[in-house]
Write a protein that holds these residues in place. Sequence first.
Motif: not given
Length: 197
Positions: A53-70, A89-100
């Motif tokens: 939400y607050r833009g890219p940081t070293p921690r969340n960098a992967v979220m700003f990359g291409p889809a399909g990455h962990l 890519e660049g939208e930084a949305s993701a799906v949290l895996l909550r249970a399985g």
Amino acid sequence: MTRSADLRSLLERPVLEAAPRLLGAVLRHGDVACRLTEVEAYDGAHDPGSHAYRGPTPRNAVMFGPAGHLYVYFTYGMHWCANVVTGPEGEASAVLLRAGEVVAGLDLARERRPGTRDRDLCRGPARLARALGLDRDVLGVDLLDPASPVRLLPGEGAGDVLSGPRVGLSAGHETPWRFWLADEPTVSPYRPGRPLR
DNA sequence: CGACCGATTTGCT
DNA sequence: GCAAATCGGTCGT
């Protein structure tokens, strides 16, 4: 779920569309595999609850990359949680895996979570990450690359999908953020929900 | 450099 | 049902 060839294009769709369709898919790390029964959508740019939400940081960098990455993150000083990056890519949305549900490698999963009933092995995002052995070592891997240590695989047809609004968010009360499969013992206790249209 | 927060789980009451 | 445990990221000094 979809067939393998469609996974990439599915993950490139908007997160609210991709998230429910991940239910039933299988996440595999080495010998341990888990069939996803509960997920939660995080819309990077517009979701105050998203790490992006607050833009890219070293921690969340992967979220700003291409889809399909962990995207794996560490929280509460002791837990890891795993997300699948979705959207353009660049939208930084993701799906949290909550249970399985553990569908392979039961022995190793039990070893990682001693004293836990089988149906609880992956019931909860941090529990799921632990049972599968997901931590910073696999941050950013491409889940759709056959050479990756962690893979996302198409599942068999899933049952009824239920959805419910995520509590604690001012925006999006009308939007279902959480998705889970009906009648699955591995899903967190009780949630009020309604069938997904 | 220090303080505060957090997409939680676990164990005890 | 509630509180403790525990530490990286982020932001302010």
